[in-house]
Design an enzyme around this catalytic site. Structure first.
Site, PDB file in Angstrom:
ATOM      1  N   ASP A  65      -3.700   2.947  14.275  1.00  0.00           N
ATOM      2  CA  ASP A  65      -2.872   3.527  13.223  1.00  0.00           C
ATOM      3  C   ASP A  65      -3.400   4.920  12.918  1.00  0.00           C
ATOM      4  O   ASP A  65      -4.219   5.461  13.671  1.00  0.00           O
ATOM      5  CB  ASP A  65      -2.829   2.636  11.985  1.00  0.00           C
ATOM      6  CG  ASP A  65      -4.192   2.471  11.307  1.00  0.00           C
ATOM      7  OD1 ASP A  65      -5.161   3.171  11.687  1.00  0.00           O
ATOM      8  OD2 ASP A  65      -4.295   1.636  10.383  1.00  0.00           O
TER       9      ASP A  65
ATOM     10  N   ARG B  92       0.845  -1.198   0.000  1.00  0.00           N
ATOM     11  CA  ARG B  92       0.000   0.000   0.000  1.00  0.00           C
ATOM     12  C   ARG B  92       0.881   1.249   0.000  1.00  0.00           C
ATOM     13  O   ARG B  92       1.540   1.550   0.989  1.00  0.00           O
ATOM     14  CB  ARG B  92      -0.933   0.022   1.215  1.00  0.00           C
ATOM     15  CG  ARG B  92      -1.794   1.288   1.270  1.00  0.00           C
ATOM     16  CD  ARG B  92      -2.979   1.165   2.203  1.00  0.00           C
ATOM     17  NE  ARG B  92      -2.612   1.095   3.612  1.00  0.00           N
ATOM     18  CZ  ARG B  92      -3.492   1.168   4.622  1.00  0.00           C
ATOM     19  NH1 ARG B  92      -4.795   1.298   4.353  1.00  0.00           N
ATOM     20  NH2 ARG B  92      -3.100   1.072   5.872  1.00  0.00           N
TER      21      ARG B  92
END
Length: 530
Positions: free
Chosen positions: A445, A162
């Site tokens: 996160d 990603r």
């Protein structure tokens, strides 16, 4: 490291990693920036224009101008490569060496190596992360501690990467005097070093694409893919990408996003945490669209249910994968009761996804792989996926996606305290170079930190009254900051001094209490790291 015309590296390259930024590698990144940087900038301005219209009261809807794409029955995404046909459990984590080894060895079908939300984008993390990926593909990656040596098992997960979202710059690399796009930096270096490596091994360069807000942003990625495949002289269609549907605006353009990427698509993912952040961010000034405590916004509330069911129907109609959301629980080695309760909830969540027709799901910790695998094995059996379940029973309207009512939902002091504490702890860790942080038995996160700070901003902006009585104000938030930091100091002891708490607190107040809402906390935070 070779010099490349018009390219300036504005940081010292970590010792031994000069090859990552070779002249030829930088040439590719520079060509991507020159070819697509203008379109990227225009699309980011388009986002700002759309936000202004939302602030003025516009309600999103399915696009009239692309109705034909949605109604045409005759198009499908390209056939799925063999090593991507079974994705029943995927694990995610940053491009940190030890974490990568553990994830690849976890037993999950797929590992998503992350340059985005779970990675603090320090220069060293980014360049070292690229080397870690090369070593993982070559199967030479290892990591040693005084207690143990980590290396790859014979069987490992399929690798996806990603890159950062379109909004993020990479200020350490200038092209013609301007910072390069973080997306193009991450993608370009990975493709340059690994695309042919992967194809020679019978796999391919596979990606997750984050934070898209429109099909035009997907079109830009598709153009980047075609350009890069031609530049590297590899077959068109080698790249495969799964798009995270993690913004409310993208939820209205799922079909169009698949269509734009159809020769490179591997499906869509229900990126639940960023999706929740997007709901708050896009309607932050609407007092009638205020969400309750984060913990009360489960995947079974009506508007989240509508979003996920629409995703499954959309993907399977086009023979693309529908991937479920993250289970963020981190098992405790000290509290079996916490584990028992949390694992029961994880199982319940995965049962719902499998029964709804998802082809696989995400977990944040290797200990959750067996739980999720057991659930999807029970539904899939020997089948690699359930794309054949078309979910034609699902019909979702714009009103269902935008009806943010949560039955019994409340804004509580506990919810406010949790948001403040999580944001402060996460930012302190992020500023120190760690973007995946275990807090209160959850893997936090940037996405979950965004929920925390944006809820505080929205509650304070709209003077929301807590269930216990007080109104959320800047003074109350600062008072809670003091109290929560005292708790952290007590729990961490001498370790408290290792973190940049004052900077974290200043940054939190910038993104949670300022008059103007920062679109992403990682933009001002990025200025504070090396």
């Amino acid at each position: 490291m070779a010099a490349t015309r018009g390219v300036e590296v504005r940081a010292k390259v970590p010792s031994g990693l000069e090859g990552i930024l070779s002249g030829d590698a930088l040439d590719l990144v520079a060509s991507l920036q020159r070819e697509f940087g203008g379109t990227r900038a225009a699309l980011l301005e388009r986002r700002a224009d759309r936000q202004r219209r939302l602030d003025e009261g516009e309600r999103p809807d399915f696009l009239a101008e692309t109705r034909e794409v949605r109604e045409r029955p005759d198009w499908k995404v390209a056939s799925i490569p063999a090593d991507l046909r079974d994705r029943r459990v995927e694990i995610t984590g940053p491009v940190e060496r030890k974490m990568m080894i553990n994830a690849l060895n976890s037993g999950a079908k797929v590992f998503m190596a992350d340059f985005e939300d779970s990675n603090s984008p320090t220069w060293e993390n980014l360049v070292q992360g690229q080397q870690n990926l090369i070593d993982a593909i070559d199967r030479t990656i290892s990591f040693e501690t005084p207690e143990k040596r980590y290396s790859l098992n014979r069987e490992v997960s399929t690798l996806l990467v990603r890159p950062r979202g379109w909004h993020l710059p990479e200020r350490h690399l200038l092209v013609d005097g301007e910072p390069v796009s973080g997306s193009l930096f991450d993608f370009g270096l990975y493709m340059f070093h690994n695309a042919k490596r992967l194809l020679e091994k019978g796999s391919g360069p596979y990606f997750y694409l984050p934070k898209l807000e429109s099909h035009l942003e997907a079109r830009l990625w598709n153009d980047v893919f075609k350009f890069t495949q031609k530049a590297l002289d590899i077959p068109q269609g080698s790249v495969r990408a799964t798009v995270l549907i993690e913004t409310i605006l993208a939820a209205f353009e799922m079909e169009e996003i698949l269509y734009e990427l159809r020769e490179h698509s591997a499906g869509l993912n229900a990126g639940r945490w960023d999706y929740m952040f997007s709901l708050i961010k896009k309607f932050r000034n609407r007092s009638d669209m205020v969400l309750p405590d984060r913990a009360q916004i489960t995947m079974t509330v009506p508007f989240m249910r509508a979003y996920t069911e629409l995703l499954v129907r959309t993907c399977h109609r086009r023979e693309a994968f529908a991937m479920g959301g993250m289970a963020a629980f981190i098992p405790s080695r000290k509290d079996p009761e916490v584990n028992r309760v949390a694992l029961s909830k994880v199982r319940e969540d995965k049962v719902r996804e499998a029964d709804d027709g998802f082809d696989g799901t995400w977990v944040a910790h290797p200990d959750l792989v067996p739980v999720a695998m057991e659930v999807f094995d029970g539904v899939l059996g020997d089948r690699p996926n359930q794309i054949d379940r078309k979910r034609e029973d699902v019909q979702v309207t714009a009103d269902q996606l935008l009806d943010f009512r949560v039955p019994g939902g409340k804004v509580t002091e506990a919810g406010l305290r949790n948001n403040v504490s999580v944001a402060l702890q996460y930012l302190a860790s992020w500023l120190g170079g760690n973007g995946a942080v275990a807090i209160f038995n959850l893997m936090e996160d940037a996405a979950t930190a965004e929920i925390s700070r944006s809820q505080v901003w929205q509650w304070q902006r709209n003077a929301i009254r807590l269930e216990e009585g007080p109104t959320v104000s800047a003074d109350l938030v600062r008072e809670i900051e003091d109290e929560e930091l005292d708790k952290v100091r007590e729990s961490m002891g001498d370790g408290f001094g290792r973190f940049r708490w004052e900077e974290a607190r200043r940054l939190f107040e910038t993104v949670a209490l300022a008059d103007q809402f920062d679109e992403f906390l990682t933009l001002p935070a990025y200025r504070e790291i090396d």
